[in-house]
Motif scaffolding. Structure first.
Motif, mmCIF file in Angstrom:
data_model
loop_
_atom_site.group_PDB
_atom_site.id
_atom_site.type_symbol
_atom_site.label_atom_id
_atom_site.label_comp_id
_atom_site.label_asym_id
_atom_site.label_seq_id
_atom_site.Cartn_x
_atom_site.Cartn_y
_atom_site.Cartn_z
ATOM 1 N N GLN A 114 0.814 -1.214 0.000
ATOM 2 C CA GLN A 114 0.000 0.000 0.000
ATOM 3 C C GLN A 114 0.849 1.266 0.000
ATOM 4 O O GLN A 114 0.440 2.289 -0.542
ATOM 5 N N TRP A 115 2.020 1.198 0.625
ATOM 6 C CA TRP A 115 2.860 2.391 0.733
ATOM 7 C C TRP A 115 3.318 2.910 -0.623
ATOM 8 O O TRP A 115 3.580 4.110 -0.791
ATOM 9 N N LYS A 116 3.439 2.014 -1.595
ATOM 10 C CA LYS A 116 3.860 2.441 -2.930
ATOM 11 C C LYS A 116 2.867 3.423 -3.533
ATOM 12 O O LYS A 116 3.231 4.272 -4.350
ATOM 13 N N GLU A 117 1.608 3.309 -3.118
ATOM 14 C CA GLU A 117 0.566 4.201 -3.617
ATOM 15 C C GLU A 117 0.857 5.656 -3.244
ATOM 16 O O GLU A 117 0.486 6.584 -3.959
ATOM 17 N N MET A 118 1.532 5.853 -2.108
ATOM 18 C CA MET A 118 1.853 7.194 -1.633
ATOM 19 C C MET A 118 3.118 7.745 -2.297
ATOM 20 O O MET A 118 3.393 8.944 -2.222
ATOM 21 N N ARG A 123 7.933 -1.524 -0.326
ATOM 22 C CA ARG A 123 6.903 -1.898 0.637
ATOM 23 C C ARG A 123 7.169 -1.335 2.032
ATOM 24 O O ARG A 123 6.268 -1.230 2.844
ATOM 25 N N ASP A 124 8.430 -0.991 2.294
ATOM 26 C CA ASP A 124 8.826 -0.504 3.617
ATOM 27 C C ASP A 124 9.298 0.941 3.518
ATOM 28 O O ASP A 124 10.437 1.208 3.116
ATOM 29 N N PRO A 125 8.459 1.914 3.877
ATOM 30 C CA PRO A 125 8.840 3.327 3.746
ATOM 31 C C PRO A 125 10.011 3.732 4.628
ATOM 32 O O PRO A 125 10.679 4.728 4.348
ATOM 33 N N SER A 126 10.283 2.973 5.690
ATOM 34 C CA SER A 126 11.366 3.340 6.604
ATOM 35 C C SER A 126 12.722 3.382 5.906
ATOM 36 O O SER A 126 13.625 4.116 6.330
#
Length: 252
Positions: A114-118, A123-126
């Motif tokens: 889901q983070w890729k949508e942003m 997959r890991d925004p950290s």
């Protein structure tokens, strides 16, 4: 150069004839190895900053009130905090960003497609916070909560003729934080001045992106021109606060 103070969001360093200022006593060799604009403590309540202008260096001494010192200390601390995926408060900040960005949409996990949508790279925004640290997440969250309309406008790439290969929103935000950390030559009167300038910078970057009909490969060039525009506005005679910058009107 001189120092202007108001009750707004920042204090800007201004240029005046060189005959009106004291030259820095440090040698050019030692200064070339230092970061221009880095404050040096000269004693209680006094900070000395060296700035390079057309090959010469000038020393500016700024008297700070205890409140200003505390705010500057907090900002410096924020800029040194690395994102730590094991810290609960950092995890909660990520969740808060998701909630502010996608209200009512459930997040499956801190590691999720889901983070890729942003606009995160994976997959890991950290893993994308390494360059600018935790403050880049705070900046995004501040933008999302304070100027939600502008935030959503940029997130969804609304308005203007967009490229087929657009800049990734979240990663662009981290880059903007890093850019401001490099260019910041102001003493904070409001501890959120950094965050406010961040929001303005994001709007300026997107406007220049559209004006140039830029594509992903031109992102760094757009970032450089955005920095130049911000620096130009901060040095205007009538700009004493972030809110006085012409580009502040881009926010809504």
């Amino acid at each position: 150069m001189s120092v202007e103070r108001t009750q707004g969001s920042c204090v800007t360093i201004r240029t005046i004839p060189s005959s009106s200022v004291s030259r820095c006593s440090l040698s050019s060799a030692s200064l070339d190895d230092a970061t221009c604009g880095t404050p040096t403590r000269m004693g209680k309540g006094l900070t000395c900053v060296c700035f390079k202008r057309k090959g010469s260096y000038e020393r500016i001494c700024i008297n700070l009130t205890p409140l200003q010192e505390e705010r500057l200390r907090r900002l410096k601390y924020r800029m040194k905090v690395h994102f730590d995926a094991s810290r609960v408060d950092h995890q909660e900040a990520l969740k808060a960003l998701w909630s502010a960005t996608y209200p009512g949409q459930e997040l499956c996990g801190l590691v999720s497609e889901q983070w890729k949508e942003m606009g995160w790279q994976g997959r890991d925004p950290s893993t994308d916070f390494r360059g600018a640290g935790f403050i880049s997440l705070e900046n995004l969250l501040f933008f999302a909560k304070t100027f939600s309309t502008s935030f959503q406008h940029l997130l969804k790439k609304q308005g203007g003729k967009r490229a087929a290969w657009e800049y990734p929103f979240a990663v662009a935000g981290v880059n903007i934080t890093f850019m401001i950390m490099q260019m910041l030559d102001l003493d904070t009167k409001n501890e959120w001045a950094f965050d406010l300038l961040y929001c303005v910078a994001f709007m300026v970057m997107d406007k220049q992106w559209l004006d140039r009909n830029a594509t992903y490969m031109e992102f760094n060039d757009v970032l450089k021109s955005s920095r130049a525009q911000l620096e130009k506005e901060l040095l205007m005679d009538d700009v004493l606060r972030i809110e006085d910058m012409p580009s502040y009107s881009l926010l809504c």
